[in-house]
Design a protein around this motif. Structure first.
Motif, PDB file in Angstrom:
ATOM      1  N   ILE A 181       0.837  -1.203   0.000  1.00  0.00           N
ATOM      2  CA  ILE A 181       0.000   0.000   0.000  1.00  0.00           C
ATOM      3  C   ILE A 181       0.870   1.251   0.000  1.00  0.00           C
ATOM      4  CG2 ILE A 181      -1.626   1.356   1.398  1.00  0.00           C
ATOM      5  CD1 ILE A 181      -2.831  -1.376   2.256  1.00  0.00           C
ATOM      6  N   GLY A 182       1.909   1.253   0.836  1.00  0.00           N
ATOM      7  CA  GLY A 182       2.814   2.406   0.872  1.00  0.00           C
ATOM      8  C   GLY A 182       3.515   2.627  -0.454  1.00  0.00           C
ATOM      9  N   LEU A 183       3.972   1.547  -1.081  1.00  0.00           N
ATOM     10  CA  LEU A 183       4.650   1.671  -2.377  1.00  0.00           C
ATOM     11  C   LEU A 183       3.696   2.164  -3.456  1.00  0.00           C
ATOM     12  CD1 LEU A 183       6.887  -1.522  -2.390  1.00  0.00           C
ATOM     13  CD2 LEU A 183       7.631   0.843  -2.174  1.00  0.00           C
ATOM     14  N   LEU A 184       2.455   1.676  -3.425  1.00  0.00           N
ATOM     15  CA  LEU A 184       1.462   2.151  -4.395  1.00  0.00           C
ATOM     16  C   LEU A 184       1.187   3.642  -4.202  1.00  0.00           C
ATOM     17  CD1 LEU A 184      -1.113  -0.792  -4.432  1.00  0.00           C
ATOM     18  CD2 LEU A 184       0.397  -0.085  -6.285  1.00  0.00           C
ATOM     19  N   ALA A 185       1.052   4.059  -2.946  1.00  0.00           N
ATOM     20  CA  ALA A 185       0.802   5.478  -2.674  1.00  0.00           C
ATOM     21  C   ALA A 185       1.967   6.336  -3.161  1.00  0.00           C
ATOM     22  CB  ALA A 185       0.559   5.692  -1.183  1.00  0.00           C
ATOM     23  N   ASP A 186       3.185   5.898  -2.902  1.00  0.00           N
ATOM     24  CA  ASP A 186       4.362   6.648  -3.360  1.00  0.00           C
ATOM     25  C   ASP A 186       4.430   6.708  -4.882  1.00  0.00           C
ATOM     26  OD1 ASP A 186       5.153   7.182  -0.786  1.00  0.00           O
ATOM     27  OD2 ASP A 186       6.711   5.631  -0.731  1.00  0.00           O
ATOM     28  N   THR A 187       4.119   5.597  -5.540  1.00  0.00           N
ATOM     29  CA  THR A 187       4.138   5.555  -7.001  1.00  0.00           C
ATOM     30  C   THR A 187       3.095   6.494  -7.588  1.00  0.00           C
ATOM     31  OG1 THR A 187       4.887   3.267  -6.915  1.00  0.00           O
ATOM     32  CG2 THR A 187       3.969   4.021  -9.001  1.00  0.00           C
ATOM     33  N   LEU A 188       1.893   6.478  -7.019  1.00  0.00           N
ATOM     34  CA  LEU A 188       0.836   7.364  -7.507  1.00  0.00           C
ATOM     35  C   LEU A 188       1.185   8.832  -7.302  1.00  0.00           C
ATOM     36  CD1 LEU A 188      -2.325   5.390  -6.383  1.00  0.00           C
ATOM     37  CD2 LEU A 188      -1.492   5.721  -8.712  1.00  0.00           C
ATOM     38  N   LYS A 189       1.792   9.155  -6.151  1.00  0.00           N
ATOM     39  CA  LYS A 189       2.222  10.534  -5.902  1.00  0.00           C
ATOM     40  C   LYS A 189       3.249  10.976  -6.930  1.00  0.00           C
ATOM     41  CE  LYS A 189       2.143  10.418  -0.994  1.00  0.00           C
ATOM     42  NZ  LYS A 189       2.880  10.661   0.231  1.00  0.00           N
TER      43      LYS A 189
END
Length: 145
Positions: free
Chosen positions: A128-136
């Motif tokens: 979830i954290g990696l997805l959030a960082d990627t989307l940002k």
């Protein structure tokens, strides 16, 4: 982030030592000199270990040493990590505290595997954290173009 930023010239343990009060720095200095004398002395085996433990007790160096190591460990394990990894570590700890070592069965391609729930939830937290960082990062790139 932490006040301690490790550099090639000054590792986190040295910076953590510099953050200790001067009295504790002095205790650790005297303790380390005593350890060097014992190490280079004539005592052997168990007697050397007993002498080192007695020195630690006599110099009252245990608590400053624990503080020093905890500051350096905190930097290495927590402060120097990304948001995504912190989320994963936090979810692993929280899940382990709530459900203990309970397991979940996974069946894929005809084989079954039992994994601890804390491992599954922690991996999900990191994801979830990696997805959030990627989307940002992706949104930031779109704004710039």
């Amino acid at each position: 982030m932490s006040e301690v930023q490790e550099t090639a010239a000054e590792p986190a343990i040295v910076q953590a030592l510099l953050r200790l009060p001067p009295a504790e720095q002095q205790r650790l200095l005297e303790w380390s000199r005593g350890l060097g004398a014992i190490r280079d002395g004539t005592l052997r085996g168990g007697k050397k270990a007993v002498a080192m433990l007695a020195l630690t007790r006599d110099r009252k160096a245990a608590w400053p040493l624990v503080k020093l190591l905890s500051l350096a460990l905190k930097h290495g394990v927590w402060d120097a990590r990304s948001w995504a990894l912190r989320l994963g570590i936090g979810s692993i700890v929280a899940t382990f505290l709530v459900v203990g070592n309970a397991g979940a069965g996974l069946v894929a391609v005809g084989g079954g595997v039992r994994l601890p729930l804390w491992l599954l939830v922690g991996a999900g937290g990191v994801l979830i954290g990696l997805l959030a960082d990627t989307l940002k990062a992706q949104r930031k790139r779109h704004r710039q173009s």
